[in-house]
Scaffold this active site. Sequence first.
Site, mmCIF file in Angstrom:
data_model
loop_
_atom_site.group_PDB
_atom_site.id
_atom_site.type_symbol
_atom_site.label_atom_id
_atom_site.label_comp_id
_atom_site.label_asym_id
_atom_site.label_seq_id
_atom_site.Cartn_x
_atom_site.Cartn_y
_atom_site.Cartn_z
ATOM 1 N N ARG A 96 40.922 -79.003 68.279
ATOM 2 C CA ARG A 96 41.964 -78.268 67.567
ATOM 3 C C ARG A 96 43.199 -78.666 67.392
ATOM 4 O O ARG A 96 43.822 -78.692 68.680
ATOM 5 C CB ARG A 96 41.801 -76.676 67.815
ATOM 6 C CG ARG A 96 42.812 -75.936 67.172
ATOM 7 C CD ARG A 96 42.845 -74.259 67.732
ATOM 8 N NE ARG A 96 43.855 -73.590 66.878
ATOM 9 C CZ ARG A 96 44.846 -72.905 67.727
ATOM 10 N NH1 ARG A 96 44.629 -72.476 69.043
ATOM 11 N NH2 ARG A 96 45.764 -72.344 67.134
ATOM 12 N N HIS A 141 51.380 -73.761 63.185
ATOM 13 C CA HIS A 141 51.428 -73.244 64.358
ATOM 14 C C HIS A 141 52.838 -73.115 64.759
ATOM 15 O O HIS A 141 53.473 -74.294 65.540
ATOM 16 C CB HIS A 141 50.841 -74.138 65.451
ATOM 17 C CG HIS A 141 50.516 -73.637 66.835
ATOM 18 N ND1 HIS A 141 49.293 -73.791 67.275
ATOM 19 C CD2 HIS A 141 51.469 -73.329 67.836
ATOM 20 C CE1 HIS A 141 49.259 -73.259 68.730
ATOM 21 N NE2 HIS A 141 50.498 -73.019 68.839
ATOM 22 N N GLU A 186 48.779 -67.209 66.107
ATOM 23 C CA GLU A 186 49.353 -66.080 66.734
ATOM 24 C C GLU A 186 50.720 -65.510 65.937
ATOM 25 O O GLU A 186 52.028 -65.722 66.105
ATOM 26 C CB GLU A 186 49.895 -66.533 67.982
ATOM 27 C CG GLU A 186 48.682 -66.974 68.996
ATOM 28 C CD GLU A 186 49.205 -67.144 70.467
ATOM 29 O OE1 GLU A 186 50.318 -67.221 70.819
ATOM 30 O OE2 GLU A 186 48.264 -67.231 71.159
ATOM 31 N N ASN A 326 43.225 -66.123 70.947
ATOM 32 C CA ASN A 326 43.685 -66.875 71.848
ATOM 33 C C ASN A 326 43.717 -65.674 72.940
ATOM 34 O O ASN A 326 44.288 -64.749 72.533
ATOM 35 C CB ASN A 326 44.978 -67.532 71.714
ATOM 36 C CG ASN A 326 45.108 -68.503 70.585
ATOM 37 O OD1 ASN A 326 44.007 -68.866 70.140
ATOM 38 N ND2 ASN A 326 46.390 -68.898 69.853
ATOM 39 N N TYR A 328 44.792 -65.285 77.143
ATOM 40 C CA TYR A 328 45.149 -65.915 78.480
ATOM 41 C C TYR A 328 45.492 -64.906 79.703
ATOM 42 O O TYR A 328 45.224 -65.353 80.985
ATOM 43 C CB TYR A 328 46.949 -66.354 78.394
ATOM 44 C CG TYR A 328 46.766 -67.730 77.500
ATOM 45 C CD1 TYR A 328 46.936 -68.859 78.150
ATOM 46 C CD2 TYR A 328 47.028 -67.685 76.080
ATOM 47 C CE1 TYR A 328 46.802 -70.217 77.398
ATOM 48 C CE2 TYR A 328 47.074 -68.819 75.154
ATOM 49 C CZ TYR A 328 46.808 -70.026 75.898
ATOM 50 O OH TYR A 328 46.891 -71.246 75.152
ATOM 51 N N GLU A 398 42.166 -70.456 72.130
ATOM 52 C CA GLU A 398 42.639 -70.955 73.465
ATOM 53 C C GLU A 398 42.509 -70.035 74.484
ATOM 54 O O GLU A 398 42.417 -68.877 74.446
ATOM 55 C CB GLU A 398 44.317 -70.821 73.030
ATOM 56 C CG GLU A 398 45.117 -71.914 71.889
ATOM 57 C CD GLU A 398 46.316 -71.440 71.709
ATOM 58 O OE1 GLU A 398 47.205 -71.213 72.801
ATOM 59 O OE2 GLU A 398 47.039 -71.788 70.774
HETATM 60 C C1 BGC Z 1 50.420 -70.798 72.027
HETATM 61 C C2 BGC Z 1 50.404 -71.879 72.270
HETATM 62 C C3 BGC Z 1 51.190 -71.917 74.119
HETATM 63 C C4 BGC Z 1 50.110 -71.377 74.794
HETATM 64 C C5 BGC Z 1 50.655 -71.128 76.278
HETATM 65 C C6 BGC Z 1 49.759 -69.649 73.002
HETATM 66 O O1 BGC Z 1 50.498 -68.372 72.858
HETATM 67 O O2 BGC Z 1 49.533 -70.750 70.798
HETATM 68 O O3 BGC Z 1 51.367 -72.737 71.656
HETATM 69 O O4 BGC Z 1 51.483 -73.228 74.607
HETATM 70 O O5 BGC Z 1 50.144 -70.050 74.275
HETATM 71 O O6 BGC Z 1 51.941 -70.533 76.296
#
Ligand code: BGC
Length: 496
Positions: A96, A141, A186, A326, A328, A398
Amino acid sequence: MRWCSALVFSALIAVSWSVEDLTFPPGFKFGAATSSYQIEGAWNSSDKSESVWDRFVHDEPTRIRNSDNGDIACDSYNQVERDIEMVADLGLDYYRFSIAWPRILPSGFPNYISKEGTDHYNRLIDGLLAKGVEPFITLFHWDLPQSLQDLGGWTNPLSADWFADYARVVFTLYGDRVKLWLTLNEPIVTCDLSYITGITAPGVVSPDVGTYLCNKNLMLAHAKAWRVYDEEFKPKYHGKVSIANHLLWFEPQTEADTEVAELALQHLAGRYCHPIYSKEGGWPASIEKLLDKLSLERGYARSTLPAFTQEEKEYVRGTYDFFAFNHYSGRQIRWAKEGETFSQWPLGDAEDLNGKIEFPEHWPPTASSIFYVYPEGIRKQLLWVKQQYGDLEFVITENGLDTLGGRDDHDRISYFREYLKQILLAIREDGINVTHYTAWSLMDLFEWMDGYHSKFGLYEVDFTDPKRTRTPRLSAHWYKKVIKAHSLDVTVNDEL
Ligand code: BGC
Protein backbone atom coordinates in the site's frame (compact mmCIF):
# COMPACT_ATOMS: atom_id res chain seq x y z
CA MET A 1 -26.69 4.16 21.71
CA ARG A 2 -26.03 2.63 25.10
CA TRP A 3 -27.16 -0.81 23.97
CA CYS A 4 -24.47 -1.05 21.30
CA SER A 5 -21.62 -0.94 23.79
CA ALA A 6 -23.51 -3.18 26.15
CA LEU A 7 -23.70 -5.70 23.32
CA VAL A 8 -19.97 -5.37 22.68
CA PHE A 9 -19.30 -6.19 26.32
CA SER A 10 -21.63 -9.14 26.63
CA ALA A 11 -20.22 -10.65 23.45
CA LEU A 12 -16.67 -10.31 24.72
CA ILE A 13 -17.38 -11.76 28.13
CA ALA A 14 -18.92 -14.79 26.48
CA VAL A 15 -15.82 -15.75 24.49
CA SER A 16 -12.51 -17.21 25.52
CA TRP A 17 -9.46 -14.93 25.25
CA SER A 18 -7.02 -17.58 24.20
CA VAL A 19 -6.36 -18.46 20.63
CA GLU A 20 -4.83 -21.84 19.98
CA ASP A 21 -4.89 -22.22 16.25
CA LEU A 22 -2.65 -19.45 14.99
CA THR A 23 -3.32 -20.07 11.30
CA PHE A 24 -5.00 -17.45 9.13
CA PRO A 25 -7.94 -18.36 6.92
CA PRO A 26 -7.10 -19.29 3.33
CA GLY A 27 -7.05 -16.18 1.17
CA PHE A 28 -6.16 -13.85 4.05
CA LYS A 29 -3.62 -11.31 2.75
CA PHE A 30 -0.66 -9.56 4.33
CA GLY A 31 0.78 -6.25 3.23
CA ALA A 32 2.81 -3.27 4.37
CA ALA A 33 2.32 0.43 3.75
CA THR A 34 3.94 3.83 3.30
CA SER A 35 2.82 7.21 2.00
CA SER A 36 4.23 9.59 -0.58
CA TYR A 37 5.30 12.57 1.54
CA GLN A 38 6.72 10.30 4.21
CA ILE A 39 9.11 8.42 1.89
CA GLU A 40 9.52 9.93 -1.58
CA GLY A 41 11.64 13.03 -1.02
CA ALA A 42 12.36 14.76 -4.38
CA TRP A 43 9.98 17.44 -3.18
CA ASN A 44 10.79 19.81 -6.05
CA SER A 45 12.11 17.46 -8.71
CA SER A 46 11.11 18.03 -12.34
CA ASP A 47 7.67 19.64 -12.53
CA LYS A 48 6.29 18.55 -9.17
CA SER A 49 4.62 21.45 -7.40
CA GLU A 50 4.63 22.34 -3.72
CA SER A 51 2.29 20.46 -1.40
CA VAL A 52 0.82 21.81 1.82
CA TRP A 53 3.39 19.72 3.70
CA ASP A 54 6.29 21.23 1.74
CA ARG A 55 5.00 24.69 2.61
CA PHE A 56 4.26 23.80 6.24
CA VAL A 57 7.74 22.43 7.01
CA HIS A 58 9.65 25.09 5.05
CA ASP A 59 7.72 28.09 6.38
CA GLU A 60 8.45 27.32 10.01
CA PRO A 61 10.91 24.40 10.39
CA THR A 62 10.53 24.30 14.18
CA ARG A 63 6.99 23.02 13.75
CA ILE A 64 8.61 19.60 13.35
CA ARG A 65 10.76 17.86 15.94
CA ASN A 66 14.46 18.59 15.25
CA SER A 67 13.30 20.79 12.34
CA ASP A 68 13.18 17.66 10.18
CA ASN A 69 11.35 17.66 6.85
CA GLY A 70 10.44 15.37 3.96
CA ASP A 71 12.67 17.03 1.34
CA ILE A 72 14.68 13.83 0.95
CA ALA A 73 12.92 11.45 3.36
CA CYS A 74 13.76 7.85 2.34
CA ASP A 75 14.66 9.05 -1.17
CA SER A 76 12.14 6.54 -2.49
CA TYR A 77 11.55 8.63 -5.60
CA ASN A 78 15.06 7.61 -6.65
CA GLN A 79 15.07 4.18 -5.04
CA VAL A 80 12.01 2.50 -6.48
CA GLU A 81 13.96 -0.66 -7.31
CA ARG A 82 15.25 -1.04 -3.76
CA ASP A 83 11.75 -0.57 -2.31
CA ILE A 84 10.38 -3.22 -4.64
CA GLU A 85 13.20 -5.55 -3.64
CA MET A 86 12.27 -5.16 0.04
CA VAL A 87 8.58 -5.71 -0.61
CA ALA A 88 9.36 -8.83 -2.65
CA ASP A 89 11.81 -10.14 -0.09
CA LEU A 90 9.17 -9.92 2.65
CA GLY A 91 6.84 -11.91 0.40
CA LEU A 92 4.05 -9.34 0.79
CA ASP A 93 0.78 -10.08 -0.97
CA TYR A 94 0.31 -6.35 -1.57
CA TYR A 95 2.05 -3.02 -1.01
CA ARG A 96 0.00 0.00 0.00
CA PHE A 97 1.46 3.35 -1.08
CA SER A 98 0.05 6.74 -1.94
CA ILE A 99 0.25 9.02 -4.94
CA ALA A 100 1.43 12.59 -4.49
CA TRP A 101 -1.29 14.71 -6.12
CA PRO A 102 1.17 17.61 -6.86
CA ARG A 103 3.49 15.15 -8.62
CA ILE A 104 0.80 14.03 -11.08
CA LEU A 105 -1.12 17.29 -11.44
CA PRO A 106 1.26 20.17 -10.66
CA SER A 107 -1.49 22.80 -10.94
CA GLY A 108 -3.82 20.67 -8.84
CA PHE A 109 -6.13 20.42 -11.89
CA PRO A 110 -6.12 18.01 -14.85
CA ASN A 111 -5.14 20.70 -17.37
CA TYR A 112 -1.59 19.33 -17.31
CA ILE A 113 -0.45 15.82 -16.39
CA SER A 114 3.20 15.39 -15.45
CA LYS A 115 5.02 12.79 -17.51
CA GLU A 116 7.78 12.37 -14.92
CA GLY A 117 5.25 11.96 -12.13
CA THR A 118 3.24 9.45 -14.15
CA ASP A 119 6.37 7.47 -15.04
CA HIS A 120 7.45 7.26 -11.41
CA TYR A 121 4.31 5.39 -10.34
CA ASN A 122 4.36 3.29 -13.52
CA ARG A 123 7.82 2.09 -12.55
CA LEU A 124 6.61 1.23 -9.09
CA ILE A 125 3.40 -0.50 -10.18
CA ASP A 126 5.03 -2.49 -12.98
CA GLY A 127 7.94 -3.47 -10.73
CA LEU A 128 5.58 -4.73 -8.03
CA LEU A 129 3.48 -6.71 -10.48
CA ALA A 130 6.59 -8.27 -11.97
CA LYS A 131 7.36 -9.63 -8.50
CA GLY A 132 3.80 -10.86 -7.98
CA VAL A 133 2.94 -8.15 -5.43
CA GLU A 134 -0.38 -6.37 -5.77
CA PRO A 135 -0.29 -2.54 -5.75
CA PHE A 136 -2.82 -0.96 -3.36
CA ILE A 137 -3.07 2.78 -3.97
CA THR A 138 -4.18 5.59 -1.68
CA LEU A 139 -5.12 8.65 -3.71
CA PHE A 140 -4.64 11.15 -0.91
CA HIS A 141 -2.41 10.80 2.12
CA TRP A 142 -2.40 14.49 3.17
CA ASP A 143 -0.12 16.13 0.56
CA LEU A 144 -2.64 18.48 -1.05
CA PRO A 145 -1.25 20.77 -3.80
CA GLN A 146 -0.53 24.12 -2.15
CA SER A 147 -2.23 25.83 -5.12
CA LEU A 148 -5.52 24.26 -3.99
CA GLN A 149 -4.91 25.22 -0.38
CA ASP A 150 -4.54 28.80 -1.60
CA LEU A 151 -8.13 28.47 -2.83
CA GLY A 152 -9.33 27.29 0.57
CA GLY A 153 -8.30 23.65 0.34
CA TRP A 154 -10.79 21.22 1.84
CA THR A 155 -12.95 24.00 3.25
CA ASN A 156 -13.90 25.02 -0.32
CA PRO A 157 -17.02 23.08 -1.34
CA LEU A 158 -15.54 22.72 -4.85
CA SER A 159 -12.73 20.62 -3.38
CA ALA A 160 -14.89 17.53 -3.87
CA ASP A 161 -14.91 18.18 -7.64
CA TRP A 162 -11.16 18.86 -7.68
CA PHE A 163 -10.54 15.55 -5.95
CA ALA A 164 -12.85 13.63 -8.29
CA ASP A 165 -11.06 15.15 -11.31
CA TYR A 166 -7.70 14.08 -9.88
CA ALA A 167 -9.06 10.61 -9.08
CA ARG A 168 -10.28 10.20 -12.66
CA VAL A 169 -6.79 10.99 -13.99
CA VAL A 170 -5.18 8.43 -11.66
CA PHE A 171 -7.78 5.73 -12.43
CA THR A 172 -7.18 6.38 -16.14
CA LEU A 173 -3.40 6.13 -15.78
CA TYR A 174 -3.19 3.04 -13.58
CA GLY A 175 -6.63 1.41 -13.39
CA ASP A 176 -5.72 -1.28 -15.91
CA ARG A 177 -3.20 -2.71 -13.40
CA VAL A 178 -4.37 -1.55 -9.97
CA LYS A 179 -7.46 -3.18 -8.48
CA LEU A 180 -7.34 -1.99 -4.87
CA TRP A 181 -7.90 1.67 -4.08
CA LEU A 182 -8.38 4.00 -1.14
CA THR A 183 -9.66 7.50 -1.75
CA LEU A 184 -8.57 9.30 1.44
CA ASN A 185 -6.30 8.34 4.27
CA GLU A 186 -7.63 9.32 7.71
CA PRO A 187 -9.75 12.36 6.90
CA ILE A 188 -9.95 12.92 10.67
CA VAL A 189 -6.32 14.01 10.61
CA THR A 190 -6.85 16.30 7.62
CA CYS A 191 -9.83 17.91 9.35
CA ASP A 192 -9.87 17.51 13.13
CA LEU A 193 -6.19 17.36 13.94
CA SER A 194 -5.29 20.12 11.48
CA TYR A 195 -8.11 22.57 12.04
CA ILE A 196 -8.37 22.07 15.80
CA THR A 197 -4.69 22.26 16.63
CA GLY A 198 -2.81 23.57 13.58
CA ILE A 199 0.00 21.12 14.33
CA THR A 200 -0.28 19.48 10.92
CA ALA A 201 -0.43 21.08 7.46
CA PRO A 202 -1.88 23.42 6.35
CA GLY A 203 -1.53 24.94 9.82
CA VAL A 204 -4.87 26.76 9.65
CA VAL A 205 -6.67 26.85 13.00
CA SER A 206 -10.46 26.99 12.86
CA PRO A 207 -11.75 24.43 15.34
CA ASP A 208 -15.44 25.23 15.38
CA VAL A 209 -15.97 25.89 11.68
CA GLY A 210 -13.05 24.64 9.54
CA THR A 211 -13.06 21.18 11.11
CA TYR A 212 -16.65 20.45 10.17
CA LEU A 213 -16.61 22.13 6.75
CA CYS A 214 -13.62 19.95 5.94
CA ASN A 215 -15.38 16.87 7.35
CA LYS A 216 -18.41 17.32 5.13
CA ASN A 217 -16.41 18.22 2.01
CA LEU A 218 -14.19 15.19 2.43
CA MET A 219 -17.22 12.92 2.70
CA LEU A 220 -18.47 14.37 -0.58
CA ALA A 221 -15.00 14.16 -2.15
CA HIS A 222 -14.70 10.50 -1.24
CA ALA A 223 -18.17 9.76 -2.59
CA LYS A 224 -17.52 11.58 -5.88
CA ALA A 225 -14.26 9.72 -6.46
CA TRP A 226 -15.88 6.40 -5.54
CA ARG A 227 -18.69 7.11 -8.03
CA VAL A 228 -16.22 8.07 -10.76
CA TYR A 229 -14.62 4.65 -10.37
CA ASP A 230 -17.91 2.82 -10.00
CA GLU A 231 -19.44 4.32 -13.11
CA GLU A 232 -16.49 4.83 -15.45
CA PHE A 233 -13.89 2.21 -14.49
CA LYS A 234 -15.38 -0.64 -12.49
CA PRO A 235 -17.27 -2.14 -15.46
CA LYS A 236 -13.97 -2.76 -17.29
CA TYR A 237 -11.42 -3.09 -14.48
CA HIS A 238 -13.45 -4.73 -11.69
CA GLY A 239 -11.46 -3.14 -8.87
CA LYS A 240 -12.56 -2.09 -5.39
CA VAL A 241 -12.50 1.32 -3.73
CA SER A 242 -12.95 2.48 -0.15
CA ILE A 243 -11.73 5.05 2.38
CA ALA A 244 -9.20 4.46 5.19
CA ASN A 245 -10.46 5.93 8.45
CA HIS A 246 -8.48 6.13 11.66
CA LEU A 247 -10.39 4.28 14.38
CA LEU A 248 -9.32 4.75 17.96
CA TRP A 249 -11.03 2.46 20.44
CA PHE A 250 -12.71 4.17 23.42
CA GLU A 251 -13.00 2.01 26.49
CA PRO A 252 -15.40 3.19 29.21
CA GLN A 253 -13.66 3.38 32.56
CA THR A 254 -16.70 1.94 34.36
CA GLU A 255 -20.13 0.88 33.19
CA ALA A 256 -21.40 4.33 34.14
CA ASP A 257 -19.13 5.75 31.43
CA THR A 258 -20.54 3.66 28.58
CA GLU A 259 -22.49 6.57 27.16
CA VAL A 260 -19.55 8.97 26.95
CA ALA A 261 -17.42 6.20 25.36
CA GLU A 262 -20.13 5.68 22.77
CA LEU A 263 -20.34 9.42 22.14
CA ALA A 264 -16.56 9.54 21.65
CA LEU A 265 -16.75 6.66 19.15
CA GLN A 266 -19.51 8.46 17.25
CA HIS A 267 -17.60 11.72 17.33
CA LEU A 268 -14.35 10.24 16.10
CA ALA A 269 -15.39 7.27 14.01
CA GLY A 270 -19.08 7.91 13.33
CA ARG A 271 -18.58 11.36 11.82
CA TYR A 272 -16.38 9.80 9.12
CA CYS A 273 -18.16 6.45 8.77
CA HIS A 274 -21.87 7.00 9.32
CA PRO A 275 -22.38 9.10 6.15
CA ILE A 276 -20.86 6.26 4.09
CA TYR A 277 -21.69 2.97 5.81
CA SER A 278 -24.96 3.48 7.70
CA LYS A 279 -28.32 2.57 6.20
CA GLU A 280 -29.75 6.08 6.63
CA GLY A 281 -26.63 8.13 5.73
CA GLY A 282 -25.73 11.59 7.08
CA TRP A 283 -24.23 12.40 10.46
CA PRO A 284 -24.78 10.24 13.54
CA ALA A 285 -27.85 11.63 15.35
CA SER A 286 -26.00 12.02 18.67
CA ILE A 287 -23.32 14.17 17.02
CA GLU A 288 -25.82 16.37 15.21
CA LYS A 289 -27.55 16.97 18.53
CA LEU A 290 -24.28 17.69 20.33
CA LEU A 291 -23.08 20.14 17.67
CA ASP A 292 -26.46 21.93 17.58
CA LYS A 293 -26.15 22.53 21.30
CA LEU A 294 -22.48 23.52 21.31
CA SER A 295 -22.84 25.86 18.33
CA LEU A 296 -25.73 27.75 19.90
CA GLU A 297 -23.92 27.96 23.25
CA ARG A 298 -20.90 29.41 21.45
CA GLY A 299 -23.00 32.09 19.79
CA TYR A 300 -23.17 30.75 16.22
CA ALA A 301 -26.33 31.34 14.23
CA ARG A 302 -26.63 27.65 13.36
CA SER A 303 -24.81 24.39 13.85
CA THR A 304 -21.24 24.57 12.59
CA LEU A 305 -21.64 20.97 11.45
CA PRO A 306 -22.96 21.61 7.93
CA ALA A 307 -26.13 19.65 7.26
CA PHE A 308 -26.35 17.11 4.46
CA THR A 309 -29.29 17.58 2.09
CA GLN A 310 -31.33 14.42 1.51
CA GLU A 311 -29.80 14.23 -1.95
CA GLU A 312 -26.27 14.46 -0.54
CA LYS A 313 -27.05 11.80 2.06
CA GLU A 314 -28.06 9.42 -0.67
CA TYR A 315 -25.08 10.37 -2.80
CA VAL A 316 -22.57 9.51 -0.07
CA ARG A 317 -24.35 6.51 1.47
CA GLY A 318 -23.14 3.16 0.19
CA THR A 319 -19.97 4.45 -1.50
CA TYR A 320 -17.71 1.60 -0.43
CA ASP A 321 -16.58 -1.82 -1.58
CA PHE A 322 -15.09 -2.85 1.79
CA PHE A 323 -14.53 -1.26 5.20
CA ALA A 324 -10.93 -0.06 5.60
CA PHE A 325 -9.41 1.29 8.78
CA ASN A 326 -6.11 2.16 10.40
CA HIS A 327 -5.79 1.19 14.03
CA TYR A 328 -2.99 1.77 16.51
CA SER A 329 -4.33 2.36 19.97
CA GLY A 330 -7.14 3.08 22.35
CA ARG A 331 -8.20 5.51 25.03
CA GLN A 332 -10.00 4.98 28.31
CA ILE A 333 -12.71 7.56 28.87
CA ARG A 334 -14.94 8.63 31.75
CA TRP A 335 -17.37 11.44 32.39
CA ALA A 336 -15.58 14.55 33.67
CA LYS A 337 -16.22 15.55 37.25
CA GLU A 338 -17.66 18.93 38.20
CA GLY A 339 -15.01 21.66 37.72
CA GLU A 340 -12.34 19.42 36.15
CA THR A 341 -10.13 21.07 33.54
CA PHE A 342 -9.45 19.58 30.10
CA SER A 343 -6.48 19.21 27.78
CA GLN A 344 -6.90 19.54 24.03
CA TRP A 345 -9.06 17.18 21.92
CA PRO A 346 -8.54 15.04 19.89
CA LEU A 347 -5.17 13.97 21.29
CA GLY A 348 -6.00 14.98 24.84
CA ASP A 349 -9.40 15.07 26.51
CA ALA A 350 -12.84 15.14 24.98
CA GLU A 351 -13.94 18.50 26.34
CA ASP A 352 -16.81 18.91 23.88
CA LEU A 353 -18.17 15.61 25.12
CA ASN A 354 -17.46 16.35 28.79
CA GLY A 355 -15.12 13.34 28.76
CA LYS A 356 -11.76 12.82 30.47
CA ILE A 357 -9.19 10.51 28.87
CA GLU A 358 -6.98 8.22 30.90
CA PHE A 359 -4.57 5.40 30.17
CA PRO A 360 -4.64 2.35 32.43
CA GLU A 361 -1.26 1.32 33.76
CA HIS A 362 -1.34 -2.00 31.97
CA TRP A 363 -1.46 -0.27 28.55
CA PRO A 364 2.24 0.21 27.73
CA PRO A 365 3.17 3.59 26.19
CA THR A 366 5.00 3.75 22.85
CA ALA A 367 7.69 6.12 21.55
CA SER A 368 5.03 8.67 20.59
CA SER A 369 2.93 10.27 23.29
CA ILE A 370 -0.37 9.49 21.57
CA PHE A 371 -0.30 5.71 21.20
CA TYR A 372 -0.67 3.14 23.99
CA VAL A 373 -0.65 -0.58 23.37
CA TYR A 374 -4.06 -2.20 23.82
CA PRO A 375 -4.43 -5.17 21.44
CA GLU A 376 -7.94 -6.14 22.64
CA GLY A 377 -9.07 -2.75 21.36
CA ILE A 378 -8.83 -3.83 17.73
CA ARG A 379 -11.22 -6.71 18.29
CA LYS A 380 -13.68 -4.52 20.18
CA GLN A 381 -13.40 -1.95 17.41
CA LEU A 382 -14.20 -4.53 14.73
CA LEU A 383 -17.20 -5.74 16.68
CA TRP A 384 -18.47 -2.19 17.22
CA VAL A 385 -18.24 -1.42 13.51
CA LYS A 386 -20.00 -4.65 12.61
CA GLN A 387 -22.79 -3.85 15.03
CA GLN A 388 -23.11 -0.31 13.68
CA TYR A 389 -22.91 -0.95 9.96
CA GLY A 390 -23.36 -4.65 9.35
CA ASP A 391 -21.42 -7.64 8.18
CA LEU A 392 -18.85 -6.00 5.90
CA GLU A 393 -15.50 -7.06 4.50
CA PHE A 394 -12.80 -5.52 6.73
CA VAL A 395 -9.40 -4.45 5.47
CA ILE A 396 -6.94 -3.27 8.10
CA THR A 397 -4.94 -0.66 6.24
CA GLU A 398 -2.43 0.26 9.00
CA ASN A 399 -1.28 -1.15 12.33
CA GLY A 400 2.15 -0.88 13.91
CA LEU A 401 4.39 0.21 16.74
CA ASP A 402 6.79 3.13 16.93
CA THR A 403 10.03 2.72 18.84
CA LEU A 404 13.15 4.80 19.26
CA GLY A 405 15.09 2.51 16.94
CA GLY A 406 17.27 -0.57 17.10
CA ARG A 407 17.16 -3.66 14.92
CA ASP A 408 16.47 -6.18 17.63
CA ASP A 409 12.82 -5.08 17.86
CA HIS A 410 11.16 -7.78 19.93
CA ASP A 411 8.70 -5.13 21.14
CA ARG A 412 7.44 -4.59 17.58
CA ILE A 413 7.16 -8.33 17.00
CA SER A 414 5.15 -8.74 20.16
CA TYR A 415 2.91 -5.77 19.19
CA PHE A 416 2.19 -7.29 15.77
CA ARG A 417 1.67 -10.74 17.25
CA GLU A 418 -0.79 -9.59 19.92
CA TYR A 419 -2.81 -7.43 17.51
CA LEU A 420 -2.88 -10.23 14.93
CA LYS A 421 -4.06 -12.68 17.60
CA GLN A 422 -6.97 -10.40 18.38
CA ILE A 423 -7.77 -10.24 14.68
CA LEU A 424 -7.77 -14.04 14.58
CA LEU A 425 -10.16 -14.07 17.55
CA ALA A 426 -12.41 -11.58 15.77
CA ILE A 427 -12.45 -13.82 12.70
CA ARG A 428 -12.98 -17.08 14.60
CA GLU A 429 -15.07 -16.16 17.61
CA ASP A 430 -17.01 -13.13 16.39
CA GLY A 431 -17.42 -14.23 12.76
CA ILE A 432 -15.94 -11.01 11.41
CA ASN A 433 -14.76 -11.06 7.83
CA VAL A 434 -11.26 -9.54 8.03
CA THR A 435 -9.45 -10.21 4.77
CA HIS A 436 -6.30 -8.03 4.78
CA TYR A 437 -3.75 -6.89 7.36
CA THR A 438 -1.31 -4.09 6.60
CA ALA A 439 1.78 -3.48 8.71
CA TRP A 440 2.75 0.15 9.14
CA SER A 441 5.33 0.69 7.92
CA LEU A 442 7.53 -0.94 5.34
CA MET A 443 10.46 1.20 6.50
CA ASP A 444 11.24 4.08 8.86
CA LEU A 445 9.90 7.28 7.41
CA PHE A 446 9.06 10.93 8.08
CA GLU A 447 6.69 10.64 11.02
CA TRP A 448 4.93 14.02 10.53
CA MET A 449 5.34 16.30 13.61
CA ASP A 450 7.74 13.77 15.11
CA GLY A 451 10.16 13.97 12.16
CA TYR A 452 12.56 11.02 12.08
CA HIS A 453 12.52 10.59 15.85
CA SER A 454 10.08 7.70 16.15
CA LYS A 455 10.49 4.61 13.99
CA PHE A 456 7.73 2.40 12.64
CA GLY A 457 9.72 0.45 10.06
CA LEU A 458 10.09 -3.23 9.40
CA TYR A 459 13.22 -1.95 7.70
CA GLU A 460 15.54 0.46 9.42
CA VAL A 461 16.55 3.46 7.31
CA ASP A 462 19.81 5.27 7.97
CA PHE A 463 18.84 8.93 7.58
CA THR A 464 22.43 10.09 8.10
CA ASP A 465 23.55 8.18 5.02
CA PRO A 466 22.99 9.98 1.69
CA LYS A 467 22.07 6.58 0.24
CA ARG A 468 19.38 6.11 2.90
CA THR A 469 20.47 2.50 3.34
CA ARG A 470 17.66 0.16 4.38
CA THR A 471 18.35 -2.85 6.65
CA PRO A 472 15.77 -5.43 7.76
CA ARG A 473 14.92 -5.45 11.45
CA LEU A 474 14.17 -8.66 13.34
CA SER A 475 10.48 -7.84 12.84
CA ALA A 476 11.01 -7.98 9.06
CA HIS A 477 12.38 -11.52 9.40
CA TRP A 478 9.47 -12.43 11.66
CA TYR A 479 6.81 -10.94 9.35
CA LYS A 480 8.34 -12.74 6.37
CA LYS A 481 8.01 -16.04 8.24
CA VAL A 482 4.42 -15.28 9.26
CA ILE A 483 3.49 -14.54 5.66
CA LYS A 484 5.17 -17.69 4.41
CA ALA A 485 3.65 -19.92 7.12
CA HIS A 486 0.29 -18.09 6.93
CA SER A 487 0.37 -18.44 10.69
CA LEU A 488 1.63 -16.75 13.85
CA ASP A 489 3.22 -19.99 14.91
CA VAL A 490 6.76 -18.95 13.98
CA THR A 491 9.89 -17.95 15.89
CA VAL A 492 12.88 -15.75 15.21
CA ASN A 493 16.18 -15.83 17.06
CA ASP A 494 19.45 -15.00 15.46
CA GLU A 495 18.36 -13.77 12.04
CA LEU A 496 20.11 -10.41 12.49
C1 BGC B 1 -0.95 7.74 9.34
C2 BGC B 1 0.51 7.53 9.01
C3 BGC B 1 1.36 7.70 10.26
C4 BGC B 1 0.91 6.67 11.27
C5 BGC B 1 1.70 6.67 12.55
C6 BGC B 1 -1.38 7.15 10.65
O1 BGC B 1 -2.18 8.05 11.31
O2 BGC B 1 -1.76 7.31 8.29
O3 BGC B 1 0.89 8.41 8.00
O4 BGC B 1 2.71 7.59 10.00
O5 BGC B 1 -0.43 6.90 11.61
O6 BGC B 1 1.55 7.85 13.25
